[in-house]
Design a protein around this motif. Sequence first.
Motif, PDB file in Angstrom:
ATOM      1  N   TYR A   1       0.605  10.213  -2.110  1.00  0.00           N
ATOM      2  CA  TYR A   1       0.541   8.883  -1.511  1.00  0.00           C
ATOM      3  C   TYR A   1       1.945   8.305  -1.563  1.00  0.00           C
ATOM      4  O   TYR A   1       2.569   8.287  -2.621  1.00  0.00           O
ATOM      5  N   LYS A   2       2.435   7.843  -0.409  1.00  0.00           N
ATOM      6  CA  LYS A   2       3.822   7.369  -0.325  1.00  0.00           C
ATOM      7  C   LYS A   2       3.876   5.931   0.163  1.00  0.00           C
ATOM      8  O   LYS A   2       3.078   5.507   0.992  1.00  0.00           O
TER       9      LYS A   2
ATOM     10  N   THR B   1       0.818  -1.218   0.000  1.00  0.00           N
ATOM     11  CA  THR B   1       0.000   0.000   0.000  1.00  0.00           C
ATOM     12  C   THR B   1       0.851   1.266   0.000  1.00  0.00           C
ATOM     13  O   THR B   1       1.934   1.300   0.582  1.00  0.00           O
ATOM     14  N   LEU B   2       0.314   2.269  -0.668  1.00  0.00           N
ATOM     15  CA  LEU B   2       0.865   3.616  -0.619  1.00  0.00           C
ATOM     16  C   LEU B   2      -0.189   4.443   0.106  1.00  0.00           C
ATOM     17  O   LEU B   2      -1.319   4.563  -0.370  1.00  0.00           O
ATOM     18  N   THR B   3       0.150   4.967   1.257  1.00  0.00           N
ATOM     19  CA  THR B   3      -0.830   5.664   2.087  1.00  0.00           C
ATOM     20  C   THR B   3      -0.764   7.174   1.865  1.00  0.00           C
ATOM     21  O   THR B   3       0.254   7.718   1.431  1.00  0.00           O
ATOM     22  N   TYR B   4      -1.888   7.821   2.185  1.00  0.00           N
ATOM     23  CA  TYR B   4      -1.986   9.274   2.029  1.00  0.00           C
ATOM     24  C   TYR B   4      -0.968   9.967   2.918  1.00  0.00           C
ATOM     25  O   TYR B   4      -0.787   9.624   4.074  1.00  0.00           O
ATOM     26  N   SER B   5      -0.314  10.986   2.352  1.00  0.00           N
ATOM     27  CA  SER B   5       0.686  11.724   3.096  1.00  0.00           C
ATOM     28  C   SER B   5       0.263  13.172   3.331  1.00  0.00           C
ATOM     29  O   SER B   5       0.131  13.612   4.461  1.00  0.00           O
ATOM     30  N   THR B   6       0.027  13.920   2.242  1.00  0.00           N
ATOM     31  CA  THR B   6      -0.299  15.341   2.371  1.00  0.00           C
ATOM     32  C   THR B   6      -0.990  15.839   1.099  1.00  0.00           C
ATOM     33  O   THR B   6      -0.963  15.180   0.078  1.00  0.00           O
TER      34      THR B   6
ATOM     35  N   CYS C   1      11.776  -5.006  -2.265  1.00  0.00           N
ATOM     36  CA  CYS C   1      10.788  -5.373  -3.281  1.00  0.00           C
ATOM     37  C   CYS C   1      11.484  -5.836  -4.566  1.00  0.00           C
ATOM     38  O   CYS C   1      12.443  -5.211  -5.014  1.00  0.00           O
ATOM     39  N   PRO C   2      10.985  -6.909  -5.187  1.00  0.00           N
ATOM     40  CA  PRO C   2      11.594  -7.375  -6.438  1.00  0.00           C
ATOM     41  C   PRO C   2      11.324  -6.435  -7.625  1.00  0.00           C
ATOM     42  O   PRO C   2      12.031  -6.488  -8.621  1.00  0.00           O
ATOM     43  N   PHE C   3      10.326  -5.558  -7.506  1.00  0.00           N
ATOM     44  CA  PHE C   3       9.973  -4.629  -8.582  1.00  0.00           C
ATOM     45  C   PHE C   3      10.589  -3.242  -8.398  1.00  0.00           C
ATOM     46  O   PHE C   3      10.216  -2.312  -9.117  1.00  0.00           O
ATOM     47  N   LEU C   4      11.487  -3.088  -7.430  1.00  0.00           N
ATOM     48  CA  LEU C   4      12.019  -1.770  -7.082  1.00  0.00           C
ATOM     49  C   LEU C   4      12.572  -1.018  -8.297  1.00  0.00           C
ATOM     50  O   LEU C   4      12.279   0.156  -8.484  1.00  0.00           O
ATOM     51  N   GLU C   5      13.334  -1.686  -9.154  1.00  0.00           N
ATOM     52  CA  GLU C   5      13.937  -1.019 -10.312  1.00  0.00           C
ATOM     53  C   GLU C   5      12.888  -0.529 -11.308  1.00  0.00           C
ATOM     54  O   GLU C   5      13.123   0.428 -12.028  1.00  0.00           O
ATOM     55  N   ASN C   6      11.731  -1.211 -11.355  1.00  0.00           N
ATOM     56  CA  ASN C   6      10.655  -0.816 -12.263  1.00  0.00           C
ATOM     57  C   ASN C   6       9.684   0.169 -11.624  1.00  0.00           C
ATOM     58  O   ASN C   6       8.741   0.608 -12.283  1.00  0.00           O
ATOM     59  N   CYS C   7       9.874   0.463 -10.358  1.00  0.00           N
ATOM     60  CA  CYS C   7       8.918   1.277  -9.625  1.00  0.00           C
ATOM     61  C   CYS C   7       9.407   2.706  -9.387  1.00  0.00           C
ATOM     62  O   CYS C   7       8.696   3.658  -9.666  1.00  0.00           O
ATOM     63  N   THR C   8      10.602   2.855  -8.873  1.00  0.00           N
ATOM     64  CA  THR C   8      11.093   4.188  -8.520  1.00  0.00           C
ATOM     65  C   THR C   8      12.609   4.274  -8.657  1.00  0.00           C
ATOM     66  O   THR C   8      13.302   3.260  -8.570  1.00  0.00           O
TER      67      THR C   8
ATOM     68  N   GLN D   1      11.424   5.001  -1.958  1.00  0.00           N
ATOM     69  CA  GLN D   1      10.031   5.365  -1.683  1.00  0.00           C
ATOM     70  C   GLN D   1       9.351   5.814  -2.967  1.00  0.00           C
ATOM     71  O   GLN D   1       9.847   6.678  -3.681  1.00  0.00           O
ATOM     72  N   LYS D   2       8.196   5.221  -3.254  1.00  0.00           N
ATOM     73  CA  LYS D   2       7.390   5.601  -4.411  1.00  0.00           C
ATOM     74  C   LYS D   2       6.371   6.642  -3.971  1.00  0.00           C
ATOM     75  O   LYS D   2       5.728   6.495  -2.933  1.00  0.00           O
ATOM     76  N   VAL D   3       6.219   7.719  -4.764  1.00  0.00           N
ATOM     77  CA  VAL D   3       5.245   8.770  -4.473  1.00  0.00           C
ATOM     78  C   VAL D   3       4.322   8.901  -5.684  1.00  0.00           C
ATOM     79  O   VAL D   3       4.795   9.052  -6.813  1.00  0.00           O
ATOM     80  N   ILE D   4       3.022   8.839  -5.438  1.00  0.00           N
ATOM     81  CA  ILE D   4       2.018   9.031  -6.486  1.00  0.00           C
ATOM     82  C   ILE D   4       1.143  10.203  -6.069  1.00  0.00           C
ATOM     83  O   ILE D   4       0.768  10.322  -4.907  1.00  0.00           O
ATOM     84  N   THR D   5       0.829  11.069  -7.031  1.00  0.00           N
ATOM     85  CA  THR D   5      -0.053  12.199  -6.733  1.00  0.00           C
ATOM     86  C   THR D   5      -1.402  11.983  -7.412  1.00  0.00           C
ATOM     87  O   THR D   5      -1.484  11.384  -8.482  1.00  0.00           O
ATOM     88  N   ARG D   6      -2.442  12.468  -6.763  1.00  0.00           N
ATOM     89  CA  ARG D   6      -3.817  12.364  -7.265  1.00  0.00           C
ATOM     90  C   ARG D   6      -4.535  13.650  -6.900  1.00  0.00           C
ATOM     91  O   ARG D   6      -4.529  14.064  -5.746  1.00  0.00           O
TER      92      ARG D   6
END
Length: 175
Positions: free
Chosen positions: A69-70, A55-60, A79-86, A92-97
């Motif tokens: 969301y971080k 999960t990426l939880t709400y931050s600010t 994580c095995p997908f780290l290179e494909n993620c960030t 740390q992966k950050v997504i904005t919405r």
Amino acid sequence: DSGYLTTPICKGLSDRHIFGVIAHRRYHPTRGLFPKWKFQYDSEQDRYICPNQQTLTYSTTDRKGYRSYKSSPETCSSCPFLENCTKSKKYQKVITRHVWEDHKEKIRQNRLTVSGKNLYKKRKEKIERSFADSKQLHGLRYCRLRGKRNVSEQVLLTAACQNMKKIATYLAKRS
């Protein structure tokens, strides 16, 4: 035009109860990284779920209305997908919405419905033709004056001329 697929425009259409259909905007994610749509949004718990089911939880929320969301750096570091993620050195992966993103998603879905597809087909006949006519025949390619008020006047006069031409054509066909 895909340039109109913005959250404020989609929110305005929803507020006015208008069935909006806007062209698809091509999304170009960073090469080699997962695009945002690979992360699933869970609206009930207000969080994102990554391809590894973490999960990426709400931050600010920033001043422009984007919610961040971080992910957890401890979880991401192994994580095995780290290179494909960030590419973050903090793991740390950050997504904005945007706070109005739901309205934008609704407009995107409208485009895929049967009535949305039919409306979109009429775009080239009705709207694009009118724009081309105003640019080519009525000098709207460049505005003669500067300032919002003056440009608005020129656009309104051009639209009035186009409407008068349509009325004249209609009356000529009728008689």
